[in-house]
Scaffold this active site. Structure first.
Site, mmCIF file in Angstrom:
data_model
loop_
_atom_site.group_PDB
_atom_site.id
_atom_site.type_symbol
_atom_site.label_atom_id
_atom_site.label_comp_id
_atom_site.label_asym_id
_atom_site.label_seq_id
_atom_site.Cartn_x
_atom_site.Cartn_y
_atom_site.Cartn_z
ATOM 1 N N HIS A 117 0.744 -1.366 0.207
ATOM 2 C CA HIS A 117 0.193 0.091 0.314
ATOM 3 C C HIS A 117 0.731 0.786 -0.115
ATOM 4 O O HIS A 117 0.622 2.163 -0.589
ATOM 5 C CB HIS A 117 -0.829 0.635 1.256
ATOM 6 C CG HIS A 117 -1.498 -1.461 1.580
ATOM 7 N ND1 HIS A 117 -1.966 -1.786 2.982
ATOM 8 C CD2 HIS A 117 -2.717 -1.360 0.635
ATOM 9 C CE1 HIS A 117 -2.428 -2.686 2.054
ATOM 10 N NE2 HIS A 117 -3.432 -2.256 0.695
ATOM 11 N N LYS A 175 -16.929 -6.165 7.470
ATOM 12 C CA LYS A 175 -15.807 -7.526 8.208
ATOM 13 C C LYS A 175 -15.181 -7.298 9.004
ATOM 14 O O LYS A 175 -15.539 -6.256 9.662
ATOM 15 C CB LYS A 175 -14.720 -7.008 7.363
ATOM 16 C CG LYS A 175 -14.958 -7.617 5.737
ATOM 17 C CD LYS A 175 -12.768 -6.609 4.900
ATOM 18 C CE LYS A 175 -13.636 -7.293 3.579
ATOM 19 N NZ LYS A 175 -11.819 -6.581 2.990
ATOM 20 N N ARG A 198 -1.897 -6.542 -8.438
ATOM 21 C CA ARG A 198 -1.344 -7.181 -8.127
ATOM 22 C C ARG A 198 -1.444 -8.284 -9.241
ATOM 23 O O ARG A 198 -0.492 -8.619 -9.105
ATOM 24 C CB ARG A 198 -1.176 -8.217 -6.268
ATOM 25 C CG ARG A 198 -0.641 -6.670 -5.453
ATOM 26 C CD ARG A 198 -1.392 -7.758 -3.914
ATOM 27 N NE ARG A 198 -2.715 -7.296 -4.184
ATOM 28 C CZ ARG A 198 -4.094 -7.276 -2.985
ATOM 29 N NH1 ARG A 198 -2.753 -7.783 -1.845
ATOM 30 N NH2 ARG A 198 -4.842 -7.238 -3.374
ATOM 31 N N SER A 203 -2.589 -7.845 3.222
ATOM 32 C CA SER A 203 -2.519 -7.675 4.486
ATOM 33 C C SER A 203 -3.194 -8.737 5.030
ATOM 34 O O SER A 203 -3.234 -9.192 6.630
ATOM 35 C CB SER A 203 -3.848 -6.849 5.155
ATOM 36 O OG SER A 203 -3.696 -5.221 4.664
HETATM 37 P P1 ADP Z 1 -10.138 -4.121 -0.361
HETATM 38 O O1 ADP Z 1 -9.650 -2.836 -0.220
HETATM 39 O O2 ADP Z 1 -9.859 -5.039 -1.276
HETATM 40 O O3 ADP Z 1 -10.226 -4.152 1.113
HETATM 41 P P2 ADP Z 1 -6.682 -3.292 0.611
HETATM 42 O O4 ADP Z 1 -7.314 -2.934 2.207
HETATM 43 O O5 ADP Z 1 -5.904 -4.405 1.305
HETATM 44 O O6 ADP Z 1 -7.984 -3.870 0.349
HETATM 45 O O7 ADP Z 1 -6.252 -2.751 -0.505
HETATM 46 C C1 ADP Z 1 -6.865 -1.889 -1.037
HETATM 47 C C2 ADP Z 1 -6.291 -1.260 -2.225
HETATM 48 O O8 ADP Z 1 -4.477 -2.089 -2.566
HETATM 49 C C3 ADP Z 1 -6.366 -2.533 -3.303
HETATM 50 O O9 ADP Z 1 -6.397 -1.741 -4.905
HETATM 51 C C4 ADP Z 1 -5.836 -3.402 -3.151
HETATM 52 O O10 ADP Z 1 -5.447 -3.887 -4.681
HETATM 53 C C5 ADP Z 1 -4.346 -2.751 -3.238
HETATM 54 N N1 ADP Z 1 -3.023 -3.014 -2.662
HETATM 55 C C6 ADP Z 1 -3.079 -4.450 -1.885
HETATM 56 N N2 ADP Z 1 -1.633 -4.437 -1.323
HETATM 57 C C7 ADP Z 1 -1.058 -4.512 -2.137
HETATM 58 C C8 ADP Z 1 0.521 -4.895 -2.910
HETATM 59 N N3 ADP Z 1 1.155 -4.868 -2.630
HETATM 60 N N4 ADP Z 1 0.983 -3.847 -3.825
HETATM 61 C C9 ADP Z 1 -0.391 -3.018 -4.725
HETATM 62 N N5 ADP Z 1 -1.606 -2.852 -4.546
HETATM 63 C C10 ADP Z 1 -2.212 -3.427 -3.101
#
Ligand code: ADP
Length: 165
Positions: free
Chosen positions: A17, A41, A90, A129
């Site tokens: 992130h 969630k 990803r 995460s």
């Molecule tokens: P969500 O919003 O789907 O519950 P997250 O908070 O984990 O999930 O992710 C927020 C955003 O960051 C999403 O667009 C996800 O694809 C992206 N993201 C998560 N992990 C990574 C990573 N390792 N590299 C790049 N983008 C990521």
């Protein structure tokens, strides 16, 4: 002023992130990282904790602001006059899901909210995460996944000590 929102659960923020945040902050004048309060969630960290973690993790990037929201992203975006959402990609599995959300948001907002994707840096492509939380719950090493202060907070939540090698 070009402003964008990077919405997500960030439970908790990872280096994946943070990589997206840093890169997006170089493209936009202001980047608002906004924590989604998702009632569906059960998170490890409360919204307030996630906001505070994000604030600390991004304190060296002046044009990043941290906020939270509930409900539909298109409503939050309209209320705050935001027209671009940033998301990270990803793998192919992310793509299908993200494409659907992006198209839905564009349609529902009457074309007012577009989505911009940043592809993950290869070194973080494997990071999520949920995997970080699973590794930490067994005391595994997450030092390459999240900043040290975040790692400490995760171990504390699970009441585990990091396993030393
Ligand atoms: P969500 O919003 O789907 O519950 P997250 O908070 O984990 O999930 O992710 C927020 C955003 O960051 C999403 O667009 C996800 O694809 C992206 N993201 C998560 N992990 C990574 C990573 N390792 N590299 C790049 N983008 C990521």
């Amino acid at each position: 002023m070009k402003r964008a929102v990077y919405p997500g659960s960030f439970d908790p923020v990872t280096y994946g992130h943070l990589d997206v945040i840093r890169r997006a902050s170089e493209i936009f004048d202001v980047l608002i990282v906004s924590v989604l309060n998702n009632q569906g969630k059960t998170p490890l960290f409360s919204v307030e904790e996630r906001v505070n973690i994000l604030k600390k993790a991004t304190e060296d990037i002046p044009n990043v602001q941290v906020d939270s929201f509930s409900g539909l992203l298109i409503n939050y975006a309209a209320e705050n006059n935001l027209h671009v959402a940033v998301r990270g990609l990803r793998a192919i599995t992310d793509f299908e899901y993200e494409l659907q959300i992006a198209q839905t948001n564009r349609k529902l907002s009457g074309g007012k909210l577009d989505t911009m994707f940043l592809t993950t840096s290869l070194e973080y492509a494997y990071l999520s995460s949920s995997s970080v939380k699973e590794i930490a719950s067994f005391g595994g090493d997450i030092s390459q996944c999240v900043p040290d202060f975040v790692a400490d907070m995760i171990y504390q939540k699970y009441n585990v000590q990091k396993v030393q090698h």
